[in-house]
Design an enzyme around this catalytic site. Structure first.
Site, PDB file in Angstrom:
ATOM      1  N   SER A   1     -63.910  31.254  57.745  1.00 25.81           N
ATOM      2  CA  SER A   1     -62.646  30.619  57.385  1.00 25.81           C
ATOM      3  C   SER A   1     -61.949  31.392  56.270  1.00 25.81           C
ATOM      4  O   SER A   1     -61.654  32.565  56.453  1.00 25.81           O
ATOM      5  CB  SER A   1     -62.915  29.162  57.014  1.00 25.81           C
ATOM      6  OG  SER A   1     -61.746  28.427  57.185  1.00 25.81           O
TER       7      SER A   1
ATOM      8  N   LYS B   1     -61.229  35.514  56.282  1.00 24.84           N
ATOM      9  CA  LYS B   1     -60.064  36.321  55.905  1.00 24.84           C
ATOM     10  C   LYS B   1     -60.536  37.376  54.898  1.00 24.84           C
ATOM     11  O   LYS B   1     -60.152  38.547  54.938  1.00 24.84           O
ATOM     12  CB  LYS B   1     -58.987  35.448  55.247  1.00 24.84           C
ATOM     13  CG  LYS B   1     -58.564  34.200  56.031  1.00 24.84           C
ATOM     14  CD  LYS B   1     -57.499  33.391  55.306  1.00 24.84           C
ATOM     15  CE  LYS B   1     -57.505  31.885  55.511  1.00 24.84           C
ATOM     16  NZ  LYS B   1     -57.310  31.319  56.801  1.00 24.84           N
TER      17      LYS B   1
ATOM     18  N   TRP C   1     -56.798  24.671  64.705  1.00 29.32           N
ATOM     19  CA  TRP C   1     -56.131  25.029  63.447  1.00 29.32           C
ATOM     20  C   TRP C   1     -56.199  26.552  63.211  1.00 29.32           C
ATOM     21  O   TRP C   1     -55.285  27.155  62.661  1.00 29.32           O
ATOM     22  CB  TRP C   1     -56.808  24.268  62.306  1.00 29.32           C
ATOM     23  CG  TRP C   1     -56.140  24.339  60.974  1.00 29.32           C
ATOM     24  CD1 TRP C   1     -56.675  24.845  59.817  1.00 29.32           C
ATOM     25  CD2 TRP C   1     -54.829  23.882  60.620  1.00 29.32           C
ATOM     26  NE1 TRP C   1     -55.789  24.725  58.774  1.00 29.32           N
ATOM     27  CE2 TRP C   1     -54.635  24.138  59.244  1.00 29.32           C
ATOM     28  CE3 TRP C   1     -53.789  23.278  61.350  1.00 29.32           C
ATOM     29  CZ2 TRP C   1     -53.451  23.818  58.581  1.00 29.32           C
ATOM     30  CZ3 TRP C   1     -52.610  22.962  60.682  1.00 29.32           C
ATOM     31  CH2 TRP C   1     -52.459  23.238  59.311  1.00 29.32           C
TER      32      TRP C   1
ATOM     33  N   HIS D   1     -65.021  23.815  63.637  1.00 33.57           N
ATOM     34  CA  HIS D   1     -64.831  24.840  62.613  1.00 33.57           C
ATOM     35  C   HIS D   1     -66.091  24.923  61.739  1.00 33.57           C
ATOM     36  O   HIS D   1     -66.368  24.028  60.945  1.00 33.57           O
ATOM     37  CB  HIS D   1     -63.624  24.391  61.772  1.00 33.57           C
ATOM     38  CG  HIS D   1     -63.202  25.343  60.719  1.00 33.57           C
ATOM     39  ND1 HIS D   1     -62.621  26.553  60.995  1.00 33.57           N
ATOM     40  CD2 HIS D   1     -63.260  25.254  59.369  1.00 33.57           C
ATOM     41  CE1 HIS D   1     -62.321  27.160  59.868  1.00 33.57           C
ATOM     42  NE2 HIS D   1     -62.711  26.396  58.860  1.00 33.57           N
TER      43      HIS D   1
END
Ligand code: GTR
Length: 411
Positions: free
Chosen positions: A246, A250, A339, A390
């Site tokens: 998550s 990044k 998402w 997630h």
């Protein structure tokens, strides 16, 4: 900067016109699946020239993309942050662990900056093998509260979490290394860019619209752990993967882009401003407007000017992933994680691939968006879709280790 940027924009718009990225209907996962549109051309430089060799990529196109991502999205790091002489290590504890199968080292990494000092701890379980072990370095962005009530990276292994299955990693012959991102810079909207490494490196008054922010600080932390790994004879420093989930995903991509010592970057469910392409209409996924409002401290201030401009902005995340070429990249999505924009993550992996071709390698080898639990791993970019929510799970880790195995990391 403004003048330069408008040149970038013109070049990119021109490039968009001449570059078709439309995949076949099947490539996007069947009818109704979204398609990218007007994607900035990866291999056309700002002056409109097509880049056709690895040399042109490295001397022209990669540097211009790198500068764009630093100035416009993640921020520019001050030079003092990267002076090797400012970093020192102390092994605070070393002992046998995991029933004698591993050595555990707790390493305190200290950075002496121009404005102060910062120390943070890395945890390493290194398998006892006859030669230096390849390693996976997790940028841990979770504490117990955010990890379903279980400590995600317990150094004493009393609590075990699928988020960092250290025993399984060691059993497969890899060193399991990790640190907490919050020990480097707090994940805090209000003070995030004033504390931790920021306070050690720079005066507040020195910050501007291009200044680095917390994602860059966390990637910086991964590089400082890599500094230690380079000095550690039990680890094979030429085979180190940086992993994150998550916001950590990044960060893992940024670590791979900024530090060529990482031989692989694994970006798990990283979504918006990570592996997800922006030039694709995915209404259920996070937008730049939302992310820059909720987490302004993750990015440099310039980034908020792209809010609402996903389909017209002159750069995109496939170009960010391409900064890691020709090294290995692994990208993962989860079926319930709309998402993060699963199709956007897959398309970015696909559209980054021409950078690998410049080196005679294949990037993502795939005809279509895959069904769950069907990793696409035959090129230098791995993509897998996992059933579920997630999260970073043992299945994701298995895919990352399988990918490293395929590339001979344990040979
Ligand atoms: C969310 C954020 C995402 C992702 C995630 C996480 O709230 O919108 O971009 O990074 O947090 O890090 O778990």
């Amino acid at each position: 900067m403004n003048i330069k940027f408008s040149i970038v924009s013109i070049g990119a718009v021109a490039a968009c016109i001449s570059f078709s990225v439309r995949a076949s209907a099947s490539s996007a996962g069947g009818s109704g699946a979204p398609e990218p549109r007007n994607v900035p051309a990866l291999l056309v430089s700002e002056d409109g020239k097509t880049v056709g060799t690895a040399h042109e990529w490295e001397s022209v196109r990669r540097p211009e993309l790198f500068n764009t991502f630093m100035r416009e999205e993640y921020g520019v790091r001050p030079a003092a942050a990267s002076e090797r002489s400012r970093v020192s290590f102390k092994v605070a504890d070393e002992r046998d662990a995991m029933d004698g199968k591993a050595v555990r080292k707790l390493v305190d990494i200290t950075y002496s900056g121009p404005c102060g000092k910062l120390s943070f701890r890395a945890i390493a379980f290194i398998p006892k093998t006859s030669k230096p072990a390849p390693a996976f370095l997790l940028i841990c962005n979770r504490d117990r509260a955010k990890n379903h009530g279980v400590a995600p990276i317990d150094p004493d292994r009393r609590e075990k979490s699928g988020f960092w299955p250290a025993e399984e990693i060691v059993a497969r012959g890899y060193a399991a290394v990790t640190f907490y991102n919050g020990d480097v810079a707090p994940d805090d909207k209000k003070g995030g860019c004033r504390k931790g490494v920021f306070a050690a490196v720079e005066k507040r008054s020195a910050r501007n619209a291009e200044s680095w922010a917390t994602i860059s600080a966390w990637a910086w932390g991964a590089s400082r752990v890599m500094d230690w790994i380079e000095s550690e004879p039990l680890i094979d420093k030429s085979h180190v993967a940086v992993v994150g989930h998550s916001r950590g995903g990044k960060t893992a991509l940024l670590a791979g882009a900024t530090d060529k010592r990482f031989a692989m970057a694994c970006s798990n469910n990283s979504g918006c401003s990570g592996a997800k392409l922006n030039h694709i209409n995915l209404p259920k996924s996070e937008s730049i407007k939302v992310i820059t409002k909720s987490f302004p401290h993750w990015f440099c201030k310039n980034y908020s000017k792209y809010a609402g401009r996903e389909m017209t902005m002159p750069f995109d995340q496939h170009e960010f992933i391409a900064l890691i070429a020709p090294r290995l990249v692994a990208i993962a999505s989860a079926t319930e994680d709309h998402w993060a924009g699963q199709h956007g993550e897959w398309h970015a992996a696909r559209l980054a691939s021409p950078a690998w071709a410049l080196y005679g390698k294949k990037g993502l080898v795939a005809d279509a968006f895959p069904p769950p639990e069907t990793p696409q791993q035959s090129g230098s970019i791995s993509y897998h879709l996992r059933t579920g929510r997630h999260d970073l799970t043992p299945y994701d880790w298995k895919c990352y280790m399988d990918f490293a195995d395929r590339h001979g990391w344990r040979d």
